[in-house]
Motif scaffolding. Structure first.
Motif, PDB file in Angstrom:
ATOM      1  N   HIS A  66       0.821  -1.210   0.000  1.00 43.41           N
ATOM      2  CA  HIS A  66       0.000   0.000   0.000  1.00 43.41           C
ATOM      3  C   HIS A  66       0.855   1.260   0.000  1.00 43.41           C
ATOM      4  N   THR A  67       0.243   2.358  -0.437  1.00 41.94           N
ATOM      5  CA  THR A  67       0.859   3.665  -0.261  1.00 41.94           C
ATOM      6  C   THR A  67       0.180   4.346   0.911  1.00 41.94           C
ATOM      7  N   LEU A  68       0.921   5.193   1.571  1.00 44.09           N
ATOM      8  CA  LEU A  68       0.398   5.996   2.662  1.00 44.09           C
ATOM      9  C   LEU A  68       0.861   7.418   2.415  1.00 44.09           C
ATOM     10  N   LEU A  69      -0.067   8.288   2.049  1.00 43.97           N
ATOM     11  CA  LEU A  69       0.213   9.673   1.681  1.00 43.97           C
ATOM     12  C   LEU A  69       1.212   9.734   0.511  1.00 43.97           C
ATOM     13  N   GLY A  70       1.047   8.801  -0.417  1.00 43.12           N
ATOM     14  CA  GLY A  70       1.865   8.791  -1.622  1.00 43.12           C
ATOM     15  C   GLY A  70       3.175   8.049  -1.512  1.00 43.12           C
ATOM     16  N   GLU A  71       3.538   7.573  -0.337  1.00 39.81           N
ATOM     17  CA  GLU A  71       4.797   6.849  -0.139  1.00 39.81           C
ATOM     18  C   GLU A  71       4.516   5.362  -0.004  1.00 39.81           C
ATOM     19  N   GLY A  72       5.308   4.550  -0.666  1.00 43.09           N
ATOM     20  CA  GLY A  72       5.160   3.112  -0.557  1.00 43.09           C
ATOM     21  C   GLY A  72       4.975   2.481  -1.916  1.00 43.09           C
ATOM     22  N   ALA A  73       4.486   1.239  -1.913  1.00 42.26           N
ATOM     23  CA  ALA A  73       4.289   0.494  -3.156  1.00 42.26           C
ATOM     24  C   ALA A  73       2.931   0.838  -3.760  1.00 42.26           C
ATOM     25  N   TYR A  74       2.794   0.567  -5.042  1.00 41.73           N
ATOM     26  CA  TYR A  74       1.555   0.885  -5.747  1.00 41.73           C
ATOM     27  C   TYR A  74       0.794  -0.374  -6.132  1.00 41.73           C
ATOM     28  N   PHE A  75       0.984  -1.441  -5.403  1.00 45.04           N
ATOM     29  CA  PHE A  75       0.303  -2.704  -5.680  1.00 45.04           C
ATOM     30  C   PHE A  75      -1.133  -2.667  -5.172  1.00 45.04           C
ATOM     31  N   ALA A  76      -1.339  -2.044  -4.029  1.00 41.79           N
ATOM     32  CA  ALA A  76      -2.650  -2.001  -3.389  1.00 41.79           C
ATOM     33  C   ALA A  76      -3.051  -0.530  -3.180  1.00 41.79           C
ATOM     34  N   PRO A  77      -4.297  -0.269  -2.769  1.00 39.59           N
ATOM     35  CA  PRO A  77      -4.792   1.115  -2.682  1.00 39.59           C
ATOM     36  C   PRO A  77      -4.064   2.000  -1.680  1.00 39.59           C
ATOM     37  N   GLU A  78      -4.164   3.307  -1.926  1.00 40.55           N
ATOM     38  CA  GLU A  78      -3.694   4.355  -1.008  1.00 40.55           C
ATOM     39  C   GLU A  78      -4.527   4.277   0.267  1.00 40.55           C
ATOM     40  N   LEU A  79      -3.867   4.326   1.420  1.00 40.60           N
ATOM     41  CA  LEU A  79      -4.583   4.228   2.690  1.00 40.60           C
ATOM     42  C   LEU A  79      -4.526   5.512   3.516  1.00 40.60           C
ATOM     43  N   GLY A  80      -3.992   6.579   2.959  1.00 39.76           N
ATOM     44  CA  GLY A  80      -3.927   7.836   3.693  1.00 39.76           C
ATOM     45  C   GLY A  80      -5.296   8.425   3.977  1.00 39.76           C
ATOM     46  N   ASN A  81      -6.273   8.100   3.136  1.00 37.85           N
ATOM     47  CA  ASN A  81      -7.618   8.629   3.348  1.00 37.85           C
ATOM     48  C   ASN A  81      -8.661   7.515   3.419  1.00 37.85           C
ATOM     49  N   VAL A  82      -8.239   6.294   3.707  1.00 38.29           N
ATOM     50  CA  VAL A  82      -9.172   5.167   3.764  1.00 38.29           C
ATOM     51  C   VAL A  82     -10.189   5.341   4.894  1.00 38.29           C
ATOM     52  N   TYR A  83      -9.808   5.976   5.969  1.00 33.68           N
ATOM     53  CA  TYR A  83     -10.736   6.191   7.081  1.00 33.68           C
ATOM     54  C   TYR A  83     -11.892   7.087   6.638  1.00 33.68           C
ATOM     55  N   VAL A  84     -11.599   8.104   5.856  1.00 34.46           N
ATOM     56  CA  VAL A  84     -12.626   9.021   5.362  1.00 34.46           C
ATOM     57  C   VAL A  84     -13.455   8.343   4.275  1.00 34.46           C
ATOM     58  N   ARG A  85     -12.790   7.603   3.390  1.00 33.03           N
ATOM     59  CA  ARG A  85     -13.483   6.967   2.262  1.00 33.03           C
ATOM     60  C   ARG A  85     -14.411   5.856   2.707  1.00 33.03           C
ATOM     61  N   ARG A  86     -13.951   5.007   3.605  1.00 26.61           N
ATOM     62  CA  ARG A  86     -14.692   3.776   3.927  1.00 26.61           C
ATOM     63  C   ARG A  86     -15.270   3.726   5.340  1.00 26.61           C
ATOM     64  N   GLY A  87     -14.601   4.337   6.294  1.00 26.67           N
ATOM     65  CA  GLY A  87     -15.085   4.305   7.670  1.00 26.67           C
ATOM     66  C   GLY A  87     -14.523   3.132   8.452  1.00 26.67           C
ATOM     67  N   PRO A  88     -14.594   3.218   9.780  1.00 34.01           N
ATOM     68  CA  PRO A  88     -13.948   2.205  10.622  1.00 34.01           C
ATOM     69  C   PRO A  88     -14.577   0.815  10.535  1.00 34.01           C
ATOM     70  N   GLU A  89     -15.886   0.739  10.401  1.00 31.69           N
ATOM     71  CA  GLU A  89     -16.531  -0.585  10.360  1.00 31.69           C
ATOM     72  C   GLU A  89     -16.150  -1.344   9.093  1.00 31.69           C
ATOM     73  N   PHE A  90     -16.109  -0.639   7.977  1.00 28.78           N
ATOM     74  CA  PHE A  90     -15.711  -1.287   6.720  1.00 28.78           C
ATOM     75  C   PHE A  90     -14.267  -1.778   6.818  1.00 28.78           C
ATOM     76  N   ILE A  91     -13.378  -0.947   7.351  1.00 33.18           N
ATOM     77  CA  ILE A  91     -11.966  -1.334   7.464  1.00 33.18           C
ATOM     78  C   ILE A  91     -11.829  -2.597   8.308  1.00 33.18           C
ATOM     79  N   LYS A  92     -12.530  -2.629   9.438  1.00 29.57           N
ATOM     80  CA  LYS A  92     -12.457  -3.792  10.330  1.00 29.57           C
ATOM     81  C   LYS A  92     -12.953  -5.045   9.603  1.00 29.57           C
ATOM     82  N   ALA A  93     -14.096  -4.939   8.937  1.00 29.76           N
ATOM     83  CA  ALA A  93     -14.649  -6.097   8.225  1.00 29.76           C
ATOM     84  C   ALA A  93     -13.731  -6.533   7.092  1.00 29.76           C
TER      85      ALA A  93
END
Length: 142
Positions: A66-93
């Protein structure tokens, strides 16, 4: 009238340009020192859940995919804004159901994290989502 570029003119352009860009540099540096303290979030990182989430992120080498704020690998989605995009329940599931075994789709491994560890990781994602990145990444999907 001379048609060439004199040494005196070259020297004046050099010193004038140097002085101009030195003043610009000093001005931008002063502006940075004024703005950064307003954007500082180190106090939030002192939260034990956020710090534990960061340790989980690092221990499982999530940045390898994953990337985090643009840093990291580009194999999986960016997670810098995953909390805003998906929310905590979705992330946990989502973390709990991995791998999804959907053919043709990249698969995230199952890390067998406890509920407390997942909550700490979610607290870290919340912290990261609140960092003032000056609107980076430029779109909501990262």
């Amino acid at each position: 009238m001379t048609t060439g570029f004199t040494a005196s003119a070259a020297r004046n352009i050099f010193y004038g340009g140097t002085l101009f860009f030195l003043l610009v540099f000093i001005g931008l540096t002063a502006h940075t020192f004024q703005v950064l303290p307003q954007r500082d979030q180190r106090a939030q990182l002192a939260d034990p859940h956020v710090a534990a989430g960061k340790r989980i992120w690092e221990a499982n080498e999530c940045i390898g995919c994953h990337t985090l704020l643009g840093e990291g690998a580009y194999f999986a989605p960016e997670l810098g804004n995953v909390y805003v995009r998906r929310g905590p329940e979705f992330i946990k599931a989502w973390i709990k159901i991995q791998p999804t075994h959907v053919p043709g789709r990249r698969q995230m491994p199952q890390f067998n994290l406890t509920d407390a560890q997942i909550d700490d990781l979610i607290a870290y994602f919340k912290y990261v989502s609140e960092i003032n990145t000056s609107h980076w990444p430029p779109n909501i999907q990262g």
